[in-house]
Scaffold this motif. Sequence first.
Motif, PDB file in Angstrom:
ATOM      1  N   LYS A  47       0.817  -1.214   0.000  1.00  0.00           N
ATOM      2  CA  LYS A  47       0.000   0.000   0.000  1.00  0.00           C
ATOM      3  C   LYS A  47       0.853   1.267   0.000  1.00  0.00           C
ATOM      4  O   LYS A  47       0.382   2.334  -0.394  1.00  0.00           O
ATOM      5  N   ARG A  48       2.089   1.174   0.458  1.00  0.00           N
ATOM      6  CA  ARG A  48       2.946   2.353   0.547  1.00  0.00           C
ATOM      7  C   ARG A  48       3.690   2.641  -0.752  1.00  0.00           C
ATOM      8  O   ARG A  48       4.417   3.623  -0.840  1.00  0.00           O
ATOM      9  N   LEU A  49       3.535   1.780  -1.742  1.00  0.00           N
ATOM     10  CA  LEU A  49       4.228   2.002  -3.005  1.00  0.00           C
ATOM     11  C   LEU A  49       3.662   3.226  -3.709  1.00  0.00           C
ATOM     12  O   LEU A  49       2.450   3.424  -3.743  1.00  0.00           O
ATOM     13  N   PRO A  50       4.516   4.056  -4.303  1.00  0.00           N
ATOM     14  CA  PRO A  50       4.010   5.197  -5.077  1.00  0.00           C
ATOM     15  C   PRO A  50       3.167   4.719  -6.256  1.00  0.00           C
ATOM     16  O   PRO A  50       3.328   3.595  -6.738  1.00  0.00           O
ATOM     17  N   ALA A  51       2.291   5.587  -6.715  1.00  0.00           N
ATOM     18  CA  ALA A  51       1.398   5.220  -7.816  1.00  0.00           C
ATOM     19  C   ALA A  51       2.193   4.841  -9.062  1.00  0.00           C
ATOM     20  O   ALA A  51       1.830   3.905  -9.785  1.00  0.00           O
ATOM     21  N   ILE A  72      -2.649  -4.683   4.935  1.00  0.00           N
ATOM     22  CA  ILE A  72      -3.626  -4.923   6.000  1.00  0.00           C
ATOM     23  C   ILE A  72      -5.036  -4.919   5.436  1.00  0.00           C
ATOM     24  O   ILE A  72      -5.870  -5.763   5.781  1.00  0.00           O
ATOM     25  N   THR A  73      -5.331  -3.976   4.552  1.00  0.00           N
ATOM     26  CA  THR A  73      -6.625  -3.903   3.887  1.00  0.00           C
ATOM     27  C   THR A  73      -6.396  -3.772   2.394  1.00  0.00           C
ATOM     28  O   THR A  73      -5.354  -3.284   1.946  1.00  0.00           O
ATOM     29  N   ASN A  74      -7.379  -4.197   1.629  1.00  0.00           N
ATOM     30  CA  ASN A  74      -7.291  -4.116   0.174  1.00  0.00           C
ATOM     31  C   ASN A  74      -7.743  -2.733  -0.279  1.00  0.00           C
ATOM     32  O   ASN A  74      -8.909  -2.378  -0.108  1.00  0.00           O
ATOM     33  N   PRO A  75      -6.835  -1.919  -0.873  1.00  0.00           N
ATOM     34  CA  PRO A  75      -7.229  -0.578  -1.314  1.00  0.00           C
ATOM     35  C   PRO A  75      -8.223  -0.580  -2.463  1.00  0.00           C
ATOM     36  O   PRO A  75      -8.855   0.438  -2.736  1.00  0.00           O
ATOM     37  N   SER A  76      -8.338  -1.706  -3.163  1.00  0.00           N
ATOM     38  CA  SER A  76      -9.296  -1.837  -4.285  1.00  0.00           C
ATOM     39  C   SER A  76      -9.060  -0.768  -5.347  1.00  0.00           C
ATOM     40  O   SER A  76      -9.975  -0.041  -5.744  1.00  0.00           O
ATOM     41  N   ARG A  77      -7.813  -0.662  -5.788  1.00  0.00           N
ATOM     42  CA  ARG A  77      -7.482   0.266  -6.869  1.00  0.00           C
ATOM     43  C   ARG A  77      -6.312  -0.289  -7.665  1.00  0.00           C
ATOM     44  O   ARG A  77      -5.592  -1.163  -7.198  1.00  0.00           O
ATOM     45  N   ASP A  78      -6.164   0.235  -8.877  1.00  0.00           N
ATOM     46  CA  ASP A  78      -5.126  -0.108  -9.857  1.00  0.00           C
ATOM     47  C   ASP A  78      -4.670  -1.557  -9.758  1.00  0.00           C
ATOM     48  O   ASP A  78      -5.423  -2.482 -10.016  1.00  0.00           O
ATOM     49  N   ILE A  79      -3.431  -1.776  -9.281  1.00  0.00           N
ATOM     50  CA  ILE A  79      -2.876  -3.126  -9.330  1.00  0.00           C
ATOM     51  C   ILE A  79      -3.608  -4.117  -8.437  1.00  0.00           C
ATOM     52  O   ILE A  79      -3.671  -5.316  -8.707  1.00  0.00           O
ATOM     53  N   PHE A  80      -4.207  -3.618  -7.344  1.00  0.00           N
ATOM     54  CA  PHE A  80      -4.906  -4.505  -6.411  1.00  0.00           C
ATOM     55  C   PHE A  80      -6.186  -5.076  -7.018  1.00  0.00           C
ATOM     56  O   PHE A  80      -6.685  -6.098  -6.555  1.00  0.00           O
ATOM     57  N   LEU A  81      -6.725  -4.415  -8.030  1.00  0.00           N
ATOM     58  CA  LEU A  81      -7.931  -4.919  -8.682  1.00  0.00           C
ATOM     59  C   LEU A  81      -7.643  -6.155  -9.523  1.00  0.00           C
ATOM     60  O   LEU A  81      -8.559  -6.915  -9.849  1.00  0.00           O
ATOM     61  N   GLU A  82      -6.386  -6.365  -9.877  1.00  0.00           N
ATOM     62  CA  GLU A  82      -6.022  -7.476 -10.744  1.00  0.00           C
ATOM     63  C   GLU A  82      -5.415  -8.647  -9.977  1.00  0.00           C
ATOM     64  O   GLU A  82      -4.985  -9.621 -10.581  1.00  0.00           O
TER      65      GLU A  82
END
Length: 209
Positions: A47-51, A72-82
Amino acid sequence: MGVDTTEDKLNPDGEIVGERKLTLEELKEAIASQASNDLIFILPEAKRLPAGIRYWLQDLMADGLKLCLFAITNPSRDIFLETLEIELSPPSDRDIRERMRQEAQRLGISIDEKRLAKLQPLAGQNPTLARKVLRAEALGLNPENPEHKQYLDISPIAISGIMALSIVRFIGMGTGDRGLYIVGGCALIIGMMLKQLGRVRGSRRRLGQ
């Protein structure tokens, strides 16, 4: 992977005069050139990785690179959606006690099962806190207050329940029942008092101040 983060620095005559660090873009290209399907990138703090890094990893995933992201939680954006989400179960009490035994052995202190059972709740299900509790025990500090927050705060529920009783105040107004009106008004005032008292915080001073 063995990716070099530096390269030879040449003068105009082509002689090596030192080394220079690769730029971020050059480092990305170096990593991408050696990335293959049999590699797995493990990122503990995804989660701390830059965009920009996340979008770069997303492109590598499209080329077949495997990623293992921890958050800890799924941000549900960009790479995490895949990525597929797998929830890891927290350590059990037995795991925490075993970690505390290992820490006690490393610190060279003797601790019996009775004392271990008393110290284990102070760490909750956090292995890092388990080691910290044992270090405090080794120093003779005798920790007593738990540092974790693995409990459910029901005070908002209780306050909401008390304030919900204020509904009877309006029922009393509609029916002309003075008793309901008084009870509902008192419940509303008590609920508001408890809500304000819940915001009281003691002074928090940093060490050295």
